[in-house]
Design a protein around this motif. Structure first.
Motif, short mmCIF file in Angstrom:
data_model
loop_
_atom_site.label_atom_id
_atom_site.label_comp_id
_atom_site.label_asym_id
_atom_site.label_seq_id
_atom_site.Cartn_x
_atom_site.Cartn_y
_atom_site.Cartn_z
N GLN A 250 27.71 16.12 39.76
CA GLN A 250 26.97 14.86 39.77
C GLN A 250 25.89 14.84 38.69
OE1 GLN A 250 25.79 14.71 43.96
NE2 GLN A 250 27.08 12.88 44.20
N ARG A 251 25.23 15.96 38.48
CA ARG A 251 24.21 16.04 37.42
C ARG A 251 24.84 15.87 36.04
NH1 ARG A 251 19.32 16.97 39.37
NH2 ARG A 251 19.19 17.83 41.45
N GLU A 252 26.00 16.44 35.86
CA GLU A 252 26.72 16.27 34.59
C GLU A 252 27.15 14.81 34.42
OE1 GLU A 252 28.14 16.88 30.94
OE2 GLU A 252 26.97 18.33 32.08
N GLN A 253 27.59 14.20 35.50
CA GLN A 253 27.96 12.79 35.46
C GLN A 253 26.74 11.93 35.10
OE1 GLN A 253 29.33 11.16 39.20
NE2 GLN A 253 30.05 9.28 38.26
N LEU A 254 25.59 12.24 35.67
CA LEU A 254 24.36 11.52 35.36
C LEU A 254 24.04 11.64 33.88
CD1 LEU A 254 21.85 9.93 36.43
CD2 LEU A 254 20.74 12.17 36.68
N LYS A 255 24.14 12.84 33.36
CA LYS A 255 23.86 13.08 31.94
C LYS A 255 24.78 12.24 31.05
CE LYS A 255 23.86 16.75 28.50
NZ LYS A 255 24.28 18.12 28.21
N GLN A 256 26.06 12.20 31.38
CA GLN A 256 27.02 11.43 30.59
C GLN A 256 26.74 9.93 30.69
OE1 GLN A 256 30.88 12.66 31.97
NE2 GLN A 256 30.71 14.69 31.04
N MET A 257 26.37 9.47 31.88
CA MET A 257 26.07 8.05 32.05
C MET A 257 24.82 7.65 31.26
SD MET A 257 26.98 7.76 36.12
CE MET A 257 26.67 6.03 36.36
N GLU B 14 23.82 9.04 28.49
CA GLU B 14 24.26 8.98 27.09
C GLU B 14 24.98 7.67 26.80
OE1 GLU B 14 26.52 12.59 26.55
OE2 GLU B 14 24.72 13.84 26.57
N GLN B 15 25.82 7.22 27.73
CA GLN B 15 26.52 5.94 27.58
C GLN B 15 25.52 4.78 27.52
OE1 GLN B 15 29.14 5.68 30.93
NE2 GLN B 15 30.72 6.95 30.00
N LEU B 16 24.51 4.83 28.38
CA LEU B 16 23.52 3.76 28.42
C LEU B 16 22.74 3.70 27.11
CD1 LEU B 16 22.18 1.50 30.08
CD2 LEU B 16 20.50 3.21 30.81
N GLN B 17 22.45 4.84 26.54
CA GLN B 17 21.71 4.87 25.28
C GLN B 17 22.54 4.24 24.15
OE1 GLN B 17 20.63 9.02 25.22
NE2 GLN B 17 18.79 8.65 26.44
N GLN B 18 23.85 4.27 24.28
CA GLN B 18 24.73 3.61 23.31
C GLN B 18 24.87 2.11 23.60
OE1 GLN B 18 25.95 5.27 20.60
NE2 GLN B 18 24.67 6.92 21.40
N SER B 19 24.71 1.74 24.88
CA SER B 19 24.84 0.34 25.31
C SER B 19 23.66 -0.02 26.21
CB SER B 19 26.14 0.14 26.09
OG SER B 19 27.25 0.52 25.33
N PRO B 20 22.47 -0.17 25.63
CA PRO B 20 21.26 -0.36 26.45
C PRO B 20 21.23 -1.63 27.29
CG PRO B 20 20.74 -0.40 24.09
CD PRO B 20 22.18 -0.10 24.22
N ASN B 21 22.10 -2.58 27.01
CA ASN B 21 22.12 -3.83 27.78
C ASN B 21 23.11 -3.79 28.94
OD1 ASN B 21 20.16 -5.03 26.12
ND2 ASN B 21 21.73 -5.59 24.63
N ASP B 22 23.69 -2.64 29.22
CA ASP B 22 24.66 -2.51 30.30
C ASP B 22 23.91 -2.33 31.63
OD1 ASP B 22 26.66 -1.87 32.10
OD2 ASP B 22 27.75 -0.59 30.68
N ASN B 23 23.58 -3.44 32.25
CA ASN B 23 22.79 -3.40 33.48
C ASN B 23 23.57 -2.85 34.67
OD1 ASN B 23 20.48 -4.37 32.23
ND2 ASN B 23 21.14 -6.47 32.45
N THR B 24 24.88 -3.00 34.66
CA THR B 24 25.71 -2.43 35.72
C THR B 24 25.63 -0.90 35.66
OG1 THR B 24 27.18 -4.33 35.61
CG2 THR B 24 28.04 -2.35 36.68
#
Length: 169
Positions: free
Chosen positions: A26-33, A35-45
């Protein structure tokens, strides 16, 4: 009897290892998410998913020093703010804190307050709702949401400079 006890201890050990492995996944999943958000900062979902995942982690994820730094910068900007533009500058710093630590409820709260002061009510509402998601029992956030909803409603009903009431929908 001894065999039963050994099997019970073995079973509990396996459960503890599985639980630890799941928490690490779960911590690894959080880290990956993040990173994804930093690439798409407007992804509110995605922000919402990150907040919910972080709430499941025990212990809660730490707040990185970079997020704390942006919070301090935002607080300094907010404290010295005298104009809408000044509050926008504070909001930029708090927004950076939410990108570094998207589960950080205080960053969303401060961002929402700054955006409210900058008269960006829709953005303020969105971020205050993230703050409430991160801190669901916080009545102060809920009360502020109602106040910002009122200001947003009032701002939408008031014609902008140079418009007449006939120009309003």
């Amino acid at each position: 009897m001894k065999l039963t006890m050994k099997l019970l201890v073995l079973f509990l050990g396996v459960l503890m290892l599985a639980s630890a492995a799941n928490a690490e996944a779960q911590r690894e999943q959080l880290k990956q998410m993040v990173e994804q958000l930093q690439q798409s900062p407007n992804d509110n979902t995605l922000r919402e998913k990150i907040i919910k995942l972080a709430q499941q982690l025990k212990p809660a994820p730490a707040i990185p020093e970079e997020a704390e730094r942006h919070m301090a910068y935002g607080t300094a900007a907010f404290t010295g703010a005298k104009s809408v533009e000044d509050y926008k500058e504070a909001a930029k710093e708090f927004e950076q804190a939410t990108l570094v630590a998207p589960w950080y409820g205080d960053a969303y709260f401060n961002l929402g307050v700054s955006q409210d002061k900058a008269e960006d009510y829709a953005a303020a509402l969105r971020n205050l709702k993230f703050a409430l998601l991160a801190s669901p029992d916080d009545q102060e956030i809920e009360a502020l949401i109602f106040k910002v909803e009122y200001r947003n409603k009032k701002a939408q009903a008031t014609p902008k400079t140079g418009e007449s009431f006939r120009d309003c929908p």
